[in-house]
Design a protein around this motif. Structure first.
Motif, PDB file in Angstrom:
ATOM      1  N   PRO A 296       6.384  -6.706  -2.509  1.00 44.61           N
ATOM      2  CA  PRO A 296       5.247  -5.656  -3.796  1.00 44.61           C
ATOM      3  C   PRO A 296       3.703  -7.236  -2.047  1.00 44.61           C
ATOM      4  N   ALA A 297       4.080  -8.182  -1.559  1.00 39.01           N
ATOM      5  CA  ALA A 297       3.250  -8.750  -1.425  1.00 39.01           C
ATOM      6  C   ALA A 297       3.068  -8.456  -0.034  1.00 39.01           C
ATOM      7  N   ILE A 298       4.388  -8.265   0.704  1.00 35.31           N
ATOM      8  CA  ILE A 298       4.613  -7.158   1.533  1.00 35.31           C
ATOM      9  C   ILE A 298       3.385  -6.258   2.021  1.00 35.31           C
ATOM     10  N   VAL A 299       3.559  -4.855   0.859  1.00 36.44           N
ATOM     11  CA  VAL A 299       2.828  -4.258   0.841  1.00 36.44           C
ATOM     12  C   VAL A 299       1.364  -4.201   0.929  1.00 36.44           C
ATOM     13  N   ILE A 300       0.712  -5.731  -0.318  1.00 33.09           N
ATOM     14  CA  ILE A 300      -0.618  -6.025   0.252  1.00 33.09           C
ATOM     15  C   ILE A 300      -0.605  -6.219   1.276  1.00 33.09           C
ATOM     16  N   ILE A 301      -0.373  -7.121   1.896  1.00 33.17           N
ATOM     17  CA  ILE A 301      -0.916  -7.699   3.320  1.00 33.17           C
ATOM     18  C   ILE A 301      -0.916  -6.354   4.079  1.00 33.17           C
TER      19      ILE A 301
ATOM     20  N   LYS B 222      -9.777  -1.737 -14.301  1.00 34.99           N
ATOM     21  CA  LYS B 222      -8.135  -1.631 -13.831  1.00 34.99           C
ATOM     22  C   LYS B 222      -7.162  -0.816 -13.854  1.00 34.99           C
ATOM     23  N   VAL B 223      -8.359  -0.380 -12.376  1.00 36.23           N
ATOM     24  CA  VAL B 223      -7.763   0.271 -11.393  1.00 36.23           C
ATOM     25  C   VAL B 223      -6.318  -0.512 -10.758  1.00 36.23           C
ATOM     26  N   PRO B 224      -5.215  -0.696 -10.172  1.00 38.31           N
ATOM     27  CA  PRO B 224      -3.779  -1.132 -10.275  1.00 38.31           C
ATOM     28  C   PRO B 224      -5.117  -1.498  -8.438  1.00 38.31           C
ATOM     29  N   ALA B 225      -4.350  -2.662  -7.806  1.00 36.27           N
ATOM     30  CA  ALA B 225      -4.941  -3.465  -6.231  1.00 36.27           C
ATOM     31  C   ALA B 225      -4.592  -2.738  -5.190  1.00 36.27           C
ATOM     32  N   LEU B 226      -3.634  -1.688  -5.723  1.00 40.90           N
ATOM     33  CA  LEU B 226      -2.766  -0.745  -3.991  1.00 40.90           C
ATOM     34  C   LEU B 226      -3.627   0.150  -4.555  1.00 40.90           C
ATOM     35  N   PRO B 227      -4.143   1.302  -5.019  1.00 42.17           N
ATOM     36  CA  PRO B 227      -4.699   2.773  -5.194  1.00 42.17           C
ATOM     37  C   PRO B 227      -6.056   2.139  -4.417  1.00 42.17           C
ATOM     38  N   ALA B 228      -6.969   0.759  -5.263  1.00 42.82           N
ATOM     39  CA  ALA B 228      -8.005   0.631  -5.702  1.00 42.82           C
ATOM     40  C   ALA B 228      -8.113  -0.107  -3.433  1.00 42.82           C
ATOM     41  N   LEU B 229      -7.221  -0.666  -3.011  1.00 47.73           N
ATOM     42  CA  LEU B 229      -7.230  -1.491  -1.756  1.00 47.73           C
ATOM     43  C   LEU B 229      -7.543  -0.212  -0.517  1.00 47.73           C
ATOM     44  N   ALA B 230      -5.865   0.974  -1.413  1.00 46.52           N
ATOM     45  CA  ALA B 230      -6.636   2.587  -0.754  1.00 46.52           C
ATOM     46  C   ALA B 230      -7.743   3.209  -0.429  1.00 46.52           C
ATOM     47  N   ILE B 231      -8.575   3.097  -1.178  1.00 52.50           N
ATOM     48  CA  ILE B 231      -9.502   4.085  -1.410  1.00 52.50           C
ATOM     49  C   ILE B 231     -10.353   3.190  -0.839  1.00 52.50           C
ATOM     50  N   GLY B 232     -10.212   1.927  -1.032  1.00 49.71           N
ATOM     51  CA  GLY B 232     -11.227   0.678   0.286  1.00 49.71           C
ATOM     52  C   GLY B 232     -11.497   0.647   2.024  1.00 49.71           C
ATOM     53  N   VAL B 233      -9.909   1.188   2.530  1.00 46.90           N
ATOM     54  CA  VAL B 233      -9.715   1.791   3.687  1.00 46.90           C
ATOM     55  C   VAL B 233     -10.106   3.072   3.530  1.00 46.90           C
ATOM     56  N   LEU B 234      -9.533   4.087   2.741  1.00 52.02           N
ATOM     57  CA  LEU B 234     -10.943   5.403   2.962  1.00 52.02           C
ATOM     58  C   LEU B 234     -11.640   5.527   3.401  1.00 52.02           C
ATOM     59  N   LEU B 235     -12.566   4.866   2.085  1.00 53.52           N
ATOM     60  CA  LEU B 235     -13.991   4.532   2.288  1.00 53.52           C
ATOM     61  C   LEU B 235     -14.853   4.136   3.503  1.00 53.52           C
ATOM     62  N   GLY B 236     -13.742   2.914   3.791  1.00 49.86           N
ATOM     63  CA  GLY B 236     -13.887   2.492   5.322  1.00 49.86           C
ATOM     64  C   GLY B 236     -14.070   3.248   6.731  1.00 49.86           C
TER      65      GLY B 236
ATOM     66  N   THR C 196       2.541 -12.212  10.127  1.00 50.04           N
ATOM     67  CA  THR C 196       2.805 -12.328   8.577  1.00 50.04           C
ATOM     68  C   THR C 196       3.767 -11.662   7.900  1.00 50.04           C
ATOM     69  N   VAL C 197       3.913 -10.111   8.375  1.00 53.23           N
ATOM     70  CA  VAL C 197       5.055  -9.939   7.092  1.00 53.23           C
ATOM     71  C   VAL C 197       6.741 -10.388   7.122  1.00 53.23           C
ATOM     72  N   SER C 198       6.592 -10.493   8.537  1.00 51.74           N
ATOM     73  CA  SER C 198       8.033 -11.382   9.382  1.00 51.74           C
ATOM     74  C   SER C 198       8.212 -13.002   9.284  1.00 51.74           C
ATOM     75  N   LEU C 199       7.084 -13.653   8.924  1.00 48.50           N
ATOM     76  CA  LEU C 199       7.080 -15.126   8.253  1.00 48.50           C
ATOM     77  C   LEU C 199       7.333 -14.784   6.756  1.00 48.50           C
ATOM     78  N   THR C 200       6.865 -13.549   6.289  1.00 47.94           N
ATOM     79  CA  THR C 200       7.029 -13.653   4.789  1.00 47.94           C
ATOM     80  C   THR C 200       8.916 -13.241   4.273  1.00 47.94           C
ATOM     81  N   ILE C 201       9.384 -12.090   5.141  1.00 43.77           N
ATOM     82  CA  ILE C 201      10.307 -12.239   5.299  1.00 43.77           C
ATOM     83  C   ILE C 201      11.779 -13.496   5.270  1.00 43.77           C
TER      84      ILE C 201
END
Length: 495
Positions: free
Chosen positions: A74-79, A256-270, A317-322
């Protein structure tokens, strides 16, 4: 041969992988200015070798490594999403707009106080320190550095504010985790944290106010700020309407929209802003999401601030997290973390009633921080001590909210102070400042554990269970055990 689950690794042996890893980490980072990946892998190899020596089969050890990686997914997806959102918001002119108006409105002498409070409010609303740092924090870094404030100071203020909100928000996953694992009512848990967290925030704001005074008046290069504003106007369409994009993300998460779809919408709007407002081509906007934004403005500071973002920027960051989670997963799988925590618990037990209670709470705070350093993951720093200390708190007749608060005081807020923790590596990738640089300025993150331990030993706000509460819990546990077909109460309400 003992059964696998009965094998115990001695405390001193459990310390060996940690000591080796930290020693190699110090040499690699400080002397050679290298990456922490290899020291973590060597630490994992040493932990695996010791596990084999004490009878653990290789498939069991390997499963521990995979469990650690799965916990980090989950952290990697957020990253990855944060990398996308940084690229999309820079390309869409959103970050430029926030920096532009921030430079015009915010007073340099009060900037550190202001950005800390803003990050606190935003994270209280959305419950995610990472989302706040990846959006408001990135803009704050640009504004602060443009004003001539050292990046480490700005990062410290951003982190303090973000983790105050993360700790106190009912939407925060760590807040809910600490309350849930200890069987504490969520809002009772939050209320009990006020006594250690609010003083920590007040101290942080006082420090930021004092630090900010040096940037008042003549200390600020107004010519430099003017050149930055000119560069932003020349390279981006600046409009207050673009501020609706980050506002939309904050509102969605607050609803209370989950963080992942909320951030994904933020990406789309950007991305849409990049194409339709900034006039970028579809090809450039797509490439920005992966490679990051690229600009040659003629202003070195603007170029340094805006040449970033994208999925590719987060792969380190992803590789270091793993790698970090492989180390932590093996340490937990073979019982090394449990051996270390048990030893700390023995010290706490040696202490008589109020002093013993204070020692137990202090031991929990220290254990949570220690788990952050060994397991490299914020969630484990709450889960593991939460499981280990539940019975000890109950035996001392301590209310479970003491345990839940101690877990957050030692676990949630200290995770950014460990360079190889998932939070530490995320902050480095997002804000561009190393842990050792920003740690002295992340005032809230190290004052809260000190306040928590001090209050515990002084007996301040240490809540005990009344006889009626104990009786009610015992009756509830007995009923639960009967329903589960058990002959003895399980104590599951607290464990």
């Amino acid at each position: 041969m003992k059964k696998q689950q009965e094998i115990e690794i001695p405390f001193l042996m459990a310390l060996i992988p940690l000591v080796i890893m930290i020693a190699l980490m110090a040499v690699t980072i400080i002397k050679f200015e290298g990456s922490p990946h290899v020291p973590l892998l060597i630490g994992a190899a040493v932990a695996a070798a010791i596990g084999l020596r004490y009878g653990y089969k290789w498939d069991v050890i390997e499963e521990g490594a995979y469990k650690g990686i799965r916990m980090a997914l989950p952290a990697i997806v957020i990253i990855i999403l944060v990398g996308l959102i940084i690229g999309a918001w820079i390309g869409g002119g959103i970050v430029a707009t926030m920096i532009y108006y921030g430079l015009k409105i915010i007073t340099p002498s009060l900037f550190l106080v202001t950005i800390c409070i803003i990050c606190s409010i935003v994270t209280l609303a959305i419950g995610s320190s990472w989302s706040t740092m990846g959006t408001i924090g990135v803009a704050g870094m640009g504004i602060g550095v443009s004003m001539g404030i050292p990046a480490a100071m700005v990062a410290g203020a951003v982190i303090s504010g973000a983790y105050f909100g993360d700790k106190m928000s009912p939407l925060s996953d760590t807040t809910n985790l600490a309350a849930g694992i200890t069987g504490t009512d969520l809002f009772e848990h939050i209320k009990h944290m006020i006594y250690t967290t609010i003083p920590g925030l007040i101290i942080a704001l006082i420090v930021y106010f004092i630090l900010g005074r040096q940037f008042a008046g003549a200390a600020v290069d107004t010519g430099n700020i003017s050149s930055i504003l000119t560069a932003l106007e020349s390279n981006f369409v600046i409009s207050p309407w673009l501020l609706l994009v980050p506002l939309a993300v904050v509102v969605m998460v607050a609803k209370k929209v989950p963080a992942l779809p909320a951030l994904a919408i933020g990406v789309l709007l950007g991305w849409l802003c990049h194409v339709f407002i900034q006039g970028g081509s579809v090809s450039d906007a797509v490439n920005t999401l992966h490679d990051g934004f690229a600009i040659t403005s003629g202003n070195e500071m603007v170029d340094n601030l805006f040449n970033r973002g994208g999925i590719d920027s987060m792969m380190y960051t992803v590789s270091l997290t793993i790698v970090a989670m492989i180390f932590g997963g093996i340490m937990e799988q073979v019982g090394m973390l449990q051996a270390i925590v048990k030893q700390i618990l023995k010290v706490a037990k040696s202490a008589g009633s109020l002093i013993a209670a204070g020692s137990l709470i202090a031991a929990t705070v220290v254990s949570a921080f220690f788990t952050n350093a060994t397991a490299s993951e914020q969630y484990i720093s709450i889960l593991l001590p939460g499981r280990m200390y539940a019975k000890a708190f109950r035996d001392k007749k301590l209310h479970s909210k003491n345990l839940s608060r101690a877990l957050e005081d030692g676990g949630t807020v200290t995770s950014p102070l460990v360079p190889w923790n998932t939070c530490g590596v995320f902050i480095f990738a997002t804000l561009g400042v190393g842990t050792f640089a920003y740690a002295p300025y992340a005032v809230l993150n190290y004052t809260i554990p000190i306040i928590s331990i001090t209050m515990a030993y002084l007996g301040l706000k240490v809540e005990f269970l009344s006889d009626e509460e104990i009786k009610a819990l015992e009756e509830k546990e007995a009923k639960q055990s009967e329903e589960n077909g058990e002959t003895e109460p399980s104590g599951s309400l607290l464990t």
